[in-house]
Design a protein around this motif. Structure first.
Motif, mmCIF file in Angstrom:
data_model
loop_
_atom_site.group_PDB
_atom_site.id
_atom_site.type_symbol
_atom_site.label_atom_id
_atom_site.label_comp_id
_atom_site.label_asym_id
_atom_site.label_seq_id
_atom_site.Cartn_x
_atom_site.Cartn_y
_atom_site.Cartn_z
ATOM 1 N N ASP A 259 0.864 -1.228 -0.040
ATOM 2 C CA ASP A 259 -0.001 0.057 0.021
ATOM 3 C C ASP A 259 0.866 1.207 0.067
ATOM 4 O OD1 ASP A 259 -2.454 1.273 0.104
ATOM 5 O OD2 ASP A 259 -1.961 1.960 2.217
ATOM 6 N N THR A 260 1.710 1.289 0.891
ATOM 7 C CA THR A 260 2.922 2.627 0.892
ATOM 8 C C THR A 260 4.228 2.204 0.354
ATOM 9 O OG1 THR A 260 3.264 1.984 3.228
ATOM 10 C CG2 THR A 260 1.423 3.427 2.432
ATOM 11 N N GLY A 261 4.393 0.719 0.297
ATOM 12 C CA GLY A 261 5.853 0.371 -0.256
ATOM 13 C C GLY A 261 6.159 0.590 -1.701
ATOM 14 N N GLN A 262 7.109 1.310 -1.857
ATOM 15 C CA GLN A 262 7.718 1.654 -3.523
ATOM 16 C C GLN A 262 9.207 1.406 -3.826
ATOM 17 O OE1 GLN A 262 5.077 3.743 -5.351
ATOM 18 N NE2 GLN A 262 3.690 2.944 -3.953
ATOM 19 N N THR A 263 9.303 0.575 -4.883
ATOM 20 C CA THR A 263 10.460 0.045 -5.305
ATOM 21 C C THR A 263 11.053 0.796 -6.362
ATOM 22 O OG1 THR A 263 10.184 -2.032 -4.653
ATOM 23 C CG2 THR A 263 11.992 -1.554 -6.364
ATOM 24 N N LEU A 264 11.883 1.558 -6.355
ATOM 25 C CA LEU A 264 12.426 2.556 -7.261
ATOM 26 C C LEU A 264 13.387 1.847 -8.150
ATOM 27 C CD1 LEU A 264 13.560 5.551 -4.917
ATOM 28 C CD2 LEU A 264 11.202 5.171 -6.121
ATOM 29 N N SER A 265 13.292 1.758 -9.499
ATOM 30 C CA SER A 265 13.888 1.311 -10.513
ATOM 31 C C SER A 265 14.647 2.299 -11.218
ATOM 32 C CB SER A 265 12.804 0.562 -11.335
ATOM 33 O OG SER A 265 12.111 -0.782 -10.686
ATOM 34 N N TRP A 266 15.831 2.150 -11.551
ATOM 35 C CA TRP A 266 16.536 3.143 -11.992
ATOM 36 C C TRP A 266 17.131 2.767 -13.227
ATOM 37 C CZ3 TRP A 266 18.282 7.618 -9.766
ATOM 38 C CH2 TRP A 266 18.161 7.618 -8.587
ATOM 39 N N VAL A 267 17.354 3.991 -14.153
ATOM 40 C CA VAL A 267 17.606 3.606 -15.607
ATOM 41 C C VAL A 267 18.966 4.771 -15.809
ATOM 42 C CG1 VAL A 267 17.172 4.048 -18.015
ATOM 43 C CG2 VAL A 267 15.591 3.105 -16.511
ATOM 44 N N ILE B 230 5.958 5.345 1.112
ATOM 45 C CA ILE B 230 5.726 6.634 0.362
ATOM 46 C C ILE B 230 5.284 7.587 1.430
ATOM 47 C CG2 ILE B 230 3.536 6.140 0.086
ATOM 48 C CD1 ILE B 230 5.541 7.870 -2.415
ATOM 49 N N SER B 231 4.763 6.985 2.683
ATOM 50 C CA SER B 231 4.278 8.113 3.897
ATOM 51 C C SER B 231 5.180 8.649 4.569
ATOM 52 C CB SER B 231 3.366 6.996 4.557
ATOM 53 O OG SER B 231 4.085 6.117 5.176
ATOM 54 N N SER B 232 6.457 8.255 4.430
ATOM 55 C CA SER B 232 7.662 8.864 5.338
ATOM 56 C C SER B 232 8.932 8.753 4.651
ATOM 57 C CB SER B 232 7.400 8.037 6.872
ATOM 58 O OG SER B 232 7.970 6.543 6.623
ATOM 59 N N PHE B 233 9.015 8.728 3.470
ATOM 60 C CA PHE B 233 10.434 8.614 2.827
ATOM 61 C C PHE B 233 11.321 10.221 3.081
ATOM 62 C CE2 PHE B 233 8.009 10.654 -0.385
ATOM 63 C CZ PHE B 233 8.974 11.486 -0.956
ATOM 64 N N SER C 64 17.579 10.404 1.397
ATOM 65 C CA SER C 64 18.291 9.031 1.921
ATOM 66 C C SER C 64 18.185 8.156 0.202
ATOM 67 C CB SER C 64 17.443 8.101 2.706
ATOM 68 O OG SER C 64 16.175 7.960 2.253
ATOM 69 N N ILE C 65 17.522 8.738 -0.688
ATOM 70 C CA ILE C 65 17.267 8.064 -1.780
ATOM 71 C C ILE C 65 18.781 7.975 -2.633
ATOM 72 C CG2 ILE C 65 16.111 8.058 -4.170
ATOM 73 C CD1 ILE C 65 13.846 9.444 -2.887
ATOM 74 N N ARG C 66 19.191 6.911 -3.144
ATOM 75 C CA ARG C 66 20.397 6.818 -3.550
ATOM 76 C C ARG C 66 20.362 6.188 -5.020
ATOM 77 N NH1 ARG C 66 19.434 2.932 0.262
ATOM 78 N NH2 ARG C 66 19.809 0.874 -0.311
ATOM 79 N N VAL C 67 21.400 6.542 -5.741
ATOM 80 C CA VAL C 67 21.730 5.866 -7.201
ATOM 81 C C VAL C 67 22.423 4.682 -6.726
ATOM 82 C CG1 VAL C 67 22.668 6.453 -9.657
ATOM 83 C CG2 VAL C 67 21.679 8.255 -8.060
#
Length: 802
Positions: free
Chosen positions: A427-435, A489-492, A496-499
Motif C-alpha cells: 500500500d505504501t511500499g515503493q520500489t525505485l527502478s533506476w535507468v 511513500i508515507s515517510s520517505f 536517503s534516495i541513492r543511485v
C-alpha cells in the motif's frame, strides 16, 4: 557518460552590458505623438517604408497589404514628428494615416465617390506584418501571413484550415520560456508529461509527432526524443505557428493532429538591441541579450546574436536547472535578387534531481496525500543535454513575383540521463527502478521550393512546387541498474534516495527514419469570391530499428497524399471554407513478423473566418473530423515482440474517429487592447476494432478553453493583463481502479510599467489562485506517471530596448 562542457563567456558579458543600459531611463520616448525625432527612411516600396518608419518611431502599424502593393515611397529624412513623417511617406499614394497614440491605421483617403468610401471597411490589421509574417515589434497578438500550411503567400483567412499564432508580444507578456508555456496559450493544443522535461503534445485527440523549425520538420516521434531535444527556451523564436489537423502536403508523415512551427528570429536591417534581467520564485534567475543590425556600411550584410543564461531551482525538492544558449545568424544580400543566411545555435541544458517517474496512485487509482514539493528523484538523478544546430537558406527572386528558396537544418543532441520510476510493492511500499541512458540524436533536413503567380483564363493564380528530404538517426545505450531501493511513500526521506551502481556494458539501440517527398499545390481563383487549393505530395518513408533482440525495418513505398480546399468570400468581412487532407505515419508497434503497416490519417474540416472592427479582430469557427486507421490491436499471445523482445505483440485493425469544433478570436477589438482566445471540443472514439464504441485516450481533456489579454491603460505607461486556461476532466479506468483529475481552471496575471520608450518593468504571477491540480495522469495505477501542477509563482523582468 559526461559530455564536454562549453563556456559561453558572452553570457556573463550580457549581464554586465545590461546593467548600464538599464540605467539609461531618461532618454526621450520616441512614440510621443508631438515629439520630433531623427527619421531616415530611404526610397523603397511603400509597405517596407511604412514598416521601417514604424520601427524607428516605435509605432504599431496596421495596414492591409493590398493597399500598399505596387506603390513606392519617397525618401524621408530629418528631425520630424511621427505625423509629419507619415504624411511624407504616404504622399501621392492615395492613402492616409490615422495616428492614435502609438498606433497607426493606414487606409484609403476619403473620397466623394461612395463606392470608394465603402471600401474603407475592408482594412485589415496586419500589425507591421511583412511577407514573412514577422511579429517582433508589432505589439500584436496576431499576424497576417502564415505559410506553415501550404508555403504559398496566403493570409490566415485564405488558408482553408484552422491556424493559430502565438506572437512575440504574447510570449513576452506571459513570460513564456518554454514550448510548454506556449502550448498553455495555444487553442486546441495540450500536453502531458512523462518527466519534468519530457512533454508529449496533442491536438484533436492525437499526438503531435513532428515539430517544424522555420518550416522544416524535426522528428519527436521516438519515445525518448524529448529527453534529447531541448525545447525549454523561446529566446530565439519570433513566433510559434500552428496548423491543426493533418499537414501531409508539406510534412509527409505524422498524425492528423497538428503541426507546430517554431519560427526563428532573423537579422534586422537597422540596429536594435534588447536586454533582459529576470528573477522569480525558487531562485529562478535569468539574463538575456539580443543584438541585431547591419554588419557593413551598406547594410548588405546583417547579423543577429542572442545569448541567454538561466539558473533556477524548483518547487520540487532537490531539483535544479542550468540552461545556457548562444544563437547567431548572418544574412547577406548576394545581389539585388538573392539573399543568403547561415546560422547556428548551441544550448546546454542541465537538470539535477531530475524527476522522471513522478508518483504512483494508490491501488484504487486515488492520489497519495503528498506535498507538491515531494519528489522520488533523489539528488543523484539528472538529465544533462547539449543541443547544437546549424541552418541556412538561399532565397532568390526570379521576377514576376516568383521566389525560389533552398534551405537546410541540422540538429545534434547529446544527453546523459539517470533517473528512476516507482513500482508499488504494498500500500505504501515503493520500489525505485533506476535507468542510466546515453542518447544521441542526429537530424538533417533539406528543402527546395518555388512559389509564384501565373495567369490562366484571365485570372491570376498561385503555384507551389517543393522537394524535401530528412533523416533522423536516434541511438541510445541503456546501462542496467545493479539493485533497487524500496521506500515508504508515507515517510520517505529525499536525501536517503541513492543511485545504485550500473552495468559497465550497455544494451545498444539504434533507430533510423528517412523521408523524402515532392509536392505541388495551386490556388485557383475561379471567381473574385471563390478560390480552390488543390495539391498532392508523393512521399517515401522508411524506418529501421536495431537491438540485440530485433532487427526490423519497414519501407512505406510511394504514398500519394492529396490536399484540397475551397474558400468562398461571403463579403469583405466573412469567408466560408472547406478542406480535406491526408497523412500517414510509420508506427513503432510490432507484430511477430515485424513493424506494423503505417497508420493512415484523414482530416475533414469546414468553417468560417471573419474580420471585425476594420479588420483589427479575426475570428474563426471550424467543424472537423479526423480519422486514424490501422491503429494497433494487442494479440493474445506471449510478449515476445519489440526492441526488447519482451513487449506485447500487435496487429492492425483499430480505427479512431474524432469529431469536434474549434472557436478562435485574435486581434485588437480596440486600440491598446490585445486579445487571443480559443475553445475546442473534441470526442475521439474507437469506431472499429475490439474497442469499438469506447472513448479513445481519456487521459486528455475533451474541452479546452484559453484566453489571453493585455490592455494599455490611458496614458500609455501601464499595461495589465493575463490569461486563463480551463479544461475538462481527465481519467483512466483499469481493472479494479479509476484515476481521475477533475476539470480545473488556472489564472495567470501580468502587469507592466513603461518608464519610457526604452525601459519596461513587468511582473508575472502564474497560477495566481494557487490551484492544486495534476498536470498529467497515467494509464495505469503503478509505474509512476502522476505529475503535480506548478504552484503559484512570481517572476519579475526588467527589459531595455534600443
Amino acid at each position: 557518460m559526461p559530455q564536454p562542457r562549453f563556456q559561453l563567456a558572452s553570457l556573463a558579458l550580457a549581464t554586465v552590458l545590461a546593467l548600464p543600459l538599464l540605467a539609461i531611463s531618461a532618454l526621450p520616448a520616441h512614440a510621443q505623438a508631438g515629439a520630433a525625432m531623427p527619421i531616415s527612411v530611404p526610397a523603397q516600396p511603400l509597405g517596407t517604408a511604412l514598416n521601417e518608419l514604424a520601427r524607428q518611431a516605435r509605432l504599431q502599424l496596421m495596414v492591409h497589404p493590398d493597399l500598399v502593393a505596387g506603390k513606392q515611397a519617397p525618401a524621408v529624412a530629418g528631425n520630424l514628428t511621427p505625423r509629419q513623417a507619415l504624411d511624407r511617406v504616404l504622399q501621392g499614394s492615395g492613402l492616409v494615416a490615422e495616428l492614435q497614440g502609438a498606433e497607426v491605421i493606414v487606409k484609403k483617403a476619403p473620397t466623394a465617390d461612395p463606392r470608394d468610401a465603402a471600401t474603407l471597411s475592408t482594412v485589415t490589421v496586419t500589425a507591421q506584418s511583412d511577407a514573412s509574417g514577422v511579429t517582433e515589434g508589432t505589439g500584436a497578438y496576431t499576424t497576417h501571413k502564415v505559410r506553415t500550411a501550404t508555403k504559398m503567400d496566403l493570409s490566415i483567412r485564405e488558408t482553408p484550415q484552422s491556424v493559430s499564432v502565438v506572437t512575440q508580444q504574447q510570449m513576452r507578456d506571459a513570460n513564456m520560456q518554454s514550448l510548454d508555456d506556449v502550448t498553455d496559450a495555444l487553442p486546441g493544443v495540450t500536453y502531458s508529461k512523462l518527466g519534468t522535461e519530457r512533454s508529449y503534445f496533442y491536438s484533436r485527440g492525437f499526438q503531435i509527432t513532428d515539430l517544424q523549425i522555420d518550416g522544416m520538420s524535426t522528428s519527436m516521434a521516438e519515445s525518448f526524443s524529448a529527453d534529447a531535444m531541448s525545447l525549454n527556451n523561446m529566446a530565439i523564436y519570433d513566433r510559434v505557428e500552428v496548423v491543426r489537423g493533418a499537414n501531409g502536403l508539406l510534412q509527409g508523415s505524422g498524425n492528423p493532429s497538428a503541426v507546430i512551427n517554431l519560427v526563428r528570429k532573423r537579422p534586422t536591417r537597422e540596429f536594435q538591441m534588447s536586454a533582459e534581467l529576470g528573477a522569480g520564485s525558487w531562485a529562478d534567475y535569468r539574463a538575456q541579450l539580443d543584438v541585431s543590425g547591419p554588419l557593413n556600411a551598406a547594410g548588405s550584410v546583417r547579423g543577429r546574436a542572442v545569448v541567454f543564461d538561466n539558473q533556477a531551482n524548483s518547487f520540487k525538492q532537490g531539483a535544479e536547472a542550468d540552461n545556457r544558449m548562444l544563437y547567431a545568424i548572418v544574412e547577406a544580400d548576394l545581389g539585388s535578387a538573392t539573399t543568403a543566411s547561415l546560422g547556428f545555435s548551441a544550448q546546454r541544458d542541465n537538470h539535477q534531481g531530475y524527476d522522471w517517474g513522478g508518483f504512483n496512485t494508490r491501488a484504487d487509482g486515488s492520489f497519495y496525500d503528498l506535498d507538491r514539493s515531494a519528489s522520488l528523484s533523489g539528488a543523484g538523478a539528472h538529465l544533462n543535454r547539449d543541443n547544437y544546430s546549424v541552418f541556412g537558406d538561399i532565397k532568390h527572386r526570379l521576377g514576376n513575383g516568383w521566389n525560389l528558396t533552398a534551405a537546410f537544418n541540422t540538429v545534434r543532441s547529446d544527453a546523459s540521463f539517470v533517473a528512476n520510476y516507482p513500482a508499488r510493492v504494498s500500500d505504501t511500499g515503493q520500489t525505485l527502478s533506476w535507468v542510466d541512458a546515453e542518447y544521441q540524436d542526429k537530424q538533417v533536413a533539406f528543402d527546395l521550393h518555388a512559389t509564384g503567380p501565373y495567369t490562366l483564363f484571365g485570372r491570376e493564380h498561385q503555384l507551389m512546387l517543393s522537394l524535401s528530404r530528412r533523416r533522423d538517426n536516434f541511438d541510445y545505450d541503456i546501462f542496467a541498474a545493479q539493485g533497487s531501493q524500496t521506500i515508504d511513500i508515507s515517510s520517505f526521506d529525499f536525501s536517503s534516495i541513492r543511485v545504485p551502481g550500473f552495468s559497465s556494458t550497455p544494451t545498444t539501440y539504434a533507430l533510423e527514419r528517412n523521408e523524402k517527398g515532392a509536392a505541388v499545390a495551386t490556388r485557383l481563383r475561379a471567381t473574385d469570391a471563390l478560390s480552390f487549393i488543390i495539391g498532392s505530395r508523393l512521399s517515401w518513408s522508411d524506418y529501421a530499428s536495431r537491438s540485440p533482440y530485433t532487427n526490423a525495418s519497414f519501407d512505406s513505398g510511394r504514398q500519394v497524399i492529396p490536399y484540397a480546399g475551397a474558400v468562398y468570400d461571403l463579403s469583405a468581412a466573412h469567408a466560408l471554407y472547406a478542406s480535406y487532407t491526408d497523412i500517414y505515419s510509420i508506427q513503432q508497434y510490432y507484430s511477430p513478423n515485424g513493424l506494423l503497416a503505417p497508420v493512415k490519417g484523414k482530416n475533414y474540416e469546414v468553417g468560417m473566418k471573419s474580420q471585425f472592427f476594420d479588420g483589427r479582430l479575426q475570428t474563426a469557427v471550424a467543424l472537423f473530423q479526423t480519422d486514424q486507421l490501422n491503429l494497433p490491436v494487442a494479440l493474445n499471445m506471449a510478449s515476445t515482440c519489440g526492441l526488447t523482445g519482451a513487449t506485447r505483440c500487435y496487429t492492425e485493425g483499430a480505427k479512431v474517429r474524432n469529431r469536434g469544433i474549434d472557436l478562435e478570436v485574435s486581434g485588437s477589438p480596440t486600440p491598446g487592447w490585445n486579445l487571443a482566445a480559443g475553445f475546442t471540443y473534441s470526442d475521439p472514439k474507437y469506431v472499429a476494432g475490439p474497442n469499438n464504441g469506447l472513448p479513445y485516450n481519456t487521459t486528455l481533456p475533451r474541452r479546452i478553453f484559453k484566453v489571453s489579454t493585455d490592455y494599455r491603460l490611458p496614458g500609455g505607461k501601464w499595461r495589465l493583463g493575463g490569461n486563463v486556461q480551463a479544461q475538462s476532466a481527465m481519467s483512466y479506468s483499469g481493472s479494479g481502479y479509476r484515476i481521475q483529475q477533475g476539470g480545473y481552471a488556472l489564472l495567470n496575471l501580468h502587469a507592466a510599467y513603461q518608464f519610457n520608450n526604452h525601459l519596461r518593468l513587468q511582473l508575472n504571477v502564474r497560477n495566481a489562485l494557487d490551484k492544486h491540480y495534476y498536470q498529467s495522469i497515467p494509464t495505469n495505477n503503478n509505474y509512476g506517471g502522476v505529475f503535480v501542477g506548478t504552484p503559484r509563482s512570481f517572476a519579475m523582468t526588467l527589459r531595455y530596448d534600443y
